[in-house]
Design an enzyme around this catalytic site. Structure first.
Site, PDB file in Angstrom:
ATOM      1  N   SER A  77      33.999  41.894  22.268  1.00 57.68           N
ATOM      2  CA  SER A  77      33.210  42.637  23.254  1.00 57.68           C
ATOM      3  C   SER A  77      31.760  42.176  23.336  1.00 57.68           C
ATOM      4  O   SER A  77      31.053  42.546  24.274  1.00 57.68           O
ATOM      5  CB  SER A  77      33.248  44.135  22.931  1.00 57.68           C
ATOM      6  OG  SER A  77      32.662  44.390  21.659  1.00 57.68           O
ATOM      7  N   HIS A 116      27.283  46.753  19.335  1.00 57.71           N
ATOM      8  CA  HIS A 116      26.976  46.618  20.758  1.00 57.71           C
ATOM      9  C   HIS A 116      25.466  46.615  20.974  1.00 57.71           C
ATOM     10  O   HIS A 116      24.697  46.919  20.054  1.00 57.71           O
ATOM     11  CB  HIS A 116      27.617  47.750  21.563  1.00 57.71           C
ATOM     12  CG  HIS A 116      29.068  47.502  21.858  1.00 57.71           C
ATOM     13  ND1 HIS A 116      29.870  48.432  22.471  1.00 57.71           N
ATOM     14  CD2 HIS A 116      29.879  46.426  21.607  1.00 57.71           C
ATOM     15  CE1 HIS A 116      31.106  47.949  22.592  1.00 57.71           C
ATOM     16  NE2 HIS A 116      31.122  46.733  22.079  1.00 57.71           N
ATOM     17  N   ASP A 143      29.113  52.452  26.826  1.00 53.16           N
ATOM     18  CA  ASP A 143      29.958  52.946  25.729  1.00 53.16           C
ATOM     19  C   ASP A 143      30.189  54.451  25.745  1.00 53.16           C
ATOM     20  O   ASP A 143      30.732  54.991  24.766  1.00 53.16           O
ATOM     21  CB  ASP A 143      29.321  52.573  24.380  1.00 53.16           C
ATOM     22  CG  ASP A 143      29.379  51.085  24.111  1.00 53.16           C
ATOM     23  OD1 ASP A 143      30.202  50.393  24.751  1.00 53.16           O
ATOM     24  OD2 ASP A 143      28.595  50.618  23.258  1.00 53.16           O
TER      25      ASP A 143
END
Length: 200
Positions: A77, A116, A143
């Site tokens: 990701s 992230h 998210d």
């Protein structure tokens, strides 16, 4: 006279046999004692190695301010910045977190940490608290779907650390051992045998 010589020969042979048996028993006891000492020595070496590793890990925790100063990227990701299997080094300082920084965080009901990027920072004027919205670089959406039910922002207590460096693909060993536990058992078993096996 002949009888006396015969008795002496028998006595001498018995004495020689007893001496050989006694010598063999002593050698066997010495060999067993040596094996025990070697085993204890290897066990102590193993214990020292484990204790040293724990001390190094504890020192890293104190230096970085993170409970887990090293983590492994498990998904794609964050590509192209970070790939699956990359090893990340974390640090946690008191400096304000800004948009663009890469965080490792945990959310409720999820055991595995997430890596992230911060895309927005929300600051509460009344409390001076900061809250964060994150997103994977290769994901289309933020998210919020990953956060706990009803949670729109990350809070400071959710953050494990900031990514400050990485080693490409060095964490793949961890991924392989997690996905295929038999390899982990074989690896640790082999290391254990190497540590306790006698060295010439």
């Amino acid at each position: 006279m002949v009888r006396d010589l015969g008795r002496k020969k028998k006595s001498s042979s018995k004495s020689s046999l007893w001496s050989f048996q006694n010598f063999a028993e002593k050698e066997e006891m010495g060999f067993k004692s040596m094996k025990i000492r070697q085993t204890l020595s290897h066990a102590v070496s193993l214990g020292v190695s484990v204790a040293t590793a724990l001390m190094i890990w504890k020192a890293l925790m104190c230096m970085t301010g993170c409970e887990s100063p090293v983590v492994v990227v498990l998904t794609g990701s964050m590509e192209p910045g970070f790939s699956r299997g990359d090893l990340l080094f974390l640090h946690m300082s008191k400096d304000p977190i800004r948009a663009g920084e890469i965080l490792v965080f945990i959310v409720k009901d999820r055991e595995i940490p997430i890596v992230h990027r911060v895309i927005r920072v929300h600051e509460e004027r009344d409390t001076d608290e900061s809250y964060f919205l994150t997103k994977g670089d290769s994901n289309h959406l933020d998210d919020r779907a990953l956060y706990a039910h009803g949670q729109d922002w990350l809070e400071p207590q959710h953050i494990m650390g900031r990514a400050v460096g990485y080693l490409p693909y060095f964490g793949y060993v961890t991924i392989i051992m997690t996905e295929k536990p038999i390899i982990k058992y074989i690896l640790f078993g082999t290391l254990g045998l190497l540590l306790i096996s006698p060295r010439n």
